[in-house]
Design a protein around this motif. Structure first.
Motif, PDB file in Angstrom:
ATOM      1  N   GLY A  83      25.505   1.831  84.489  1.00 11.00           N
ATOM      2  CA  GLY A  83      26.741   2.298  85.112  1.00 11.00           C
ATOM      3  C   GLY A  83      27.218   1.377  86.215  1.00 11.00           C
ATOM      4  O   GLY A  83      28.422   1.177  86.393  1.00 11.00           O
ATOM      5  N   SER A 103      34.176   7.124  87.282  1.00 15.22           N
ATOM      6  CA  SER A 103      32.777   7.487  87.499  1.00 15.22           C
ATOM      7  C   SER A 103      32.632   8.980  87.747  1.00 15.22           C
ATOM      8  O   SER A 103      31.680   9.615  87.273  1.00 15.22           O
ATOM      9  CB  SER A 103      32.201   6.696  88.677  1.00 15.22           C
ATOM     10  OG  SER A 103      32.832   7.044  89.890  1.00 15.22           O
ATOM     11  N   LEU A 140      24.925   7.348  84.292  1.00 19.50           N
ATOM     12  CA  LEU A 140      25.992   6.363  84.112  1.00 19.50           C
ATOM     13  C   LEU A 140      27.083   6.558  85.162  1.00 19.50           C
ATOM     14  O   LEU A 140      27.543   5.602  85.794  1.00 19.50           O
ATOM     15  CB  LEU A 140      26.576   6.503  82.701  1.00 19.50           C
ATOM     16  CG  LEU A 140      27.294   5.307  82.108  1.00 19.50           C
ATOM     17  CD1 LEU A 140      26.315   4.171  81.839  1.00 19.50           C
ATOM     18  CD2 LEU A 140      27.980   5.725  80.799  1.00 19.50           C
TER      19      LEU A 140
END
Length: 470
Positions: A83, A103, A140
């Motif tokens: 990520g 995100s 992630l």
């Protein structure tokens, strides 16, 4: 309402094309996202100890089920560097704002889906497999969240106050923990759940544990709303105007800042190890059955102690920011890390069953003192990390560099910490868990001694290597 001044950090204009942004909006935007992300992350951590071993990982022994559950807990830490590369690339290429939205949504969707998963009794091995996939999704999202929030705070900060500004996203960790564990505590009390004698057909294990995961949808929506209203950070905007963006931030950061990647990774190591020992491993050690070598403290009783101790974590985060601005990042962290090293050598004196007691005879006051010391040290070491890690890297690779260092450290210091600690405690005694913490603190000290002080660094300045990469 106070607004950000027209100059930030280096004294340059903040953003000539936009009106000054209210300071409260920057604080709230950096804080709310990390609070949500850590809430999502911690409800999994709590469930990994108290719920998932029973519903997703049937085993012949309680220890076997716990270790299997902790293994999936660690999956997220493998995902976090992925990520960091993914979101770091876009954070350095297209900007902080859009990447922070991505995100947050990644983390939130994965968390809500965990609350909808069928259990092992319903679909067999597909249940833990799907749980591991969703946990990967959580990792992630968090891999890109922290660095973006830290940059949002630091790249808007006033000159001489960067660590104090950067501490706001760090407060998301204790806030998220309080909400996550407080939620589980309320549900356990309301539904009469007893971790020492869990009822598989009770309301908590049947459906109650799902509520904190599903509730994440509401607070993620709030976070998205707040972040949509942000402008790009002035430091990044000026870098774009000067033509300093790089095409491949990952390649550039390894070419120009590989030393800083190593330093940043190990600077975070003691912090990560300390925190996940005190939030994940200590829970399993404390509420586990006495006959299996644990302390046998009631789940609800122990959660109350953790929630009290986490207040000290939250209280000392702003203290950390102020002291780091006054004395410098390096000397301040050296002192705190040395204290963590010494504290690790006291574990046996606090946690040995012979000293602490077990079950109803456990010394809850001694446990609270132990937790408070650990969480106070955690606040002091964690509060300044969102300043020192971004300061290690130039603007055009700052998102990628700080994210990679932060999240690679999560593998070394957090993913394996609960697993290693559980194995050490069962095989050699709880004192060796403290030795493990001290060893990680020693590695952090070595990293700190190798770095330069960054308190007075101008975030707009690129070194020669970074300019070549641009």
């Amino acid at each position: 309402m106070s607004t950000l001044s027209t100059t930030t950090d280096s004294g340059r204009p903040a953003d000539p094309e936009h009106a000054p942004i209210p300071r409260s909006r920057i604080i709230f935007a950096s804080l709310v996202g990390t609070s949500i992300e850590f809430y999502d992350f911690y409800i999994y951590a709590t469930a990994a100890i108290s719920v998932f071993p029973l519903l997703f990982f049937p085993s012949a022994s309680a220890t076997g089920a716990l270790l299997a559950s902790l293994a999936t807990f660690g999956v997220a830490f493998v995902a976090r560097p992925v990520g960091s590369v993914l979101f770091g690339h876009y954070g350095d290429r297209i900007g902080r704002k859009a990447t922070l939205l991505g995100s947050l949504l990644t983390m939130g969707i994965a968390t809500v889906l965990i609350g909808l998963l069928p259990t092992y009794s319903q679909i067999g091995l597909w249940a833990p497999a799907m749980l591991a996939i969703m946990r990967f999704g959580q990792g992630l999202g968090l891999g890109g969240e922290w660095s973006g929030a830290a940059l949002l705070a630091t790249e808007y900060a006033e000159k001489g106050k960067r660590a104090r500004a950067a501490m706001w996203p760090q407060l998301g960790a204790p806030i998220g923990f309080l909400f996550a564990n407080g939620f589980f505590l309320l549900l356990a009390v309301a539904m009469g759940h007893d971790s020492t004698d869990p009822a598989h057909d009770g309301a908590f294990l049947t459906w109650g544990w799902r509520v904190p995961f599903l509730a994440s949808a509401v607070i993620v929506a709030l976070g998205v709303y707040v972040r949509v209203k942000l402008e790009e950070t002035p430091v990044f905007a000026r870098a774009v105007a000067r033509g300093e963006k790089v095409k491949t931030p990952l390649k550039a950061v390894f070419r120009t800042s590989w030393r800083q990647l190593i330093q940043g990774t190990f600077i975070m190591l003691a912090t990560y190890t300390l925190f996940y020992l005190f939030t994940t491993w200590i829970l399993s050690y404390s509420i586990g059955a006495v006959e299996d070598g644990f302390l046998g403290i009631g789940y609800q009783d122990f959660l109350v102690l953790q929630l009290l101790a986490i207040l000290f974590f939250a209280a000392f985060v702003p203290v950390s920011g102020s002291l780091a601005d006054r004395f410098g990042r390096k000397p301040f962290l050296i002192v705190v890390t040395a204290l963590i090293l010494v504290f690790g050598l006291t574990f046996n004196a606090f946690l040995s069953p012979d000293v602490m007691g077990t079950g109803d005879g456990a010394n809850m006051g001694l446990m609270l003192v132990f937790l408070i010391i650990g969480m106070t040290l955690m606040g002091l070491t964690f509060g300044v990390q969102s300043a020192i890690l971004p300061e290690l890297f130039p603007t055009n690779v700052r998102y990628t560099g700080s994210a990679i260092a932060y999240n690679v450290s999560s593998i070394l210091g957090a993913a394996v910490a609960p697993f290693i600690a559980a194995w050490l405690a069962s095989s050699y005694g709880v004192g060796w868990v403290g030795v493990y913490l001290s060893a990680m603190a020693l590695l952090t000290l070595l990293a700190l001694f190798s770095t330069k002080e960054t308190r007075d660094l101008d975030l707009d300045t690129l070194d020669d290597d970074a300019r070549v990469a641009a």
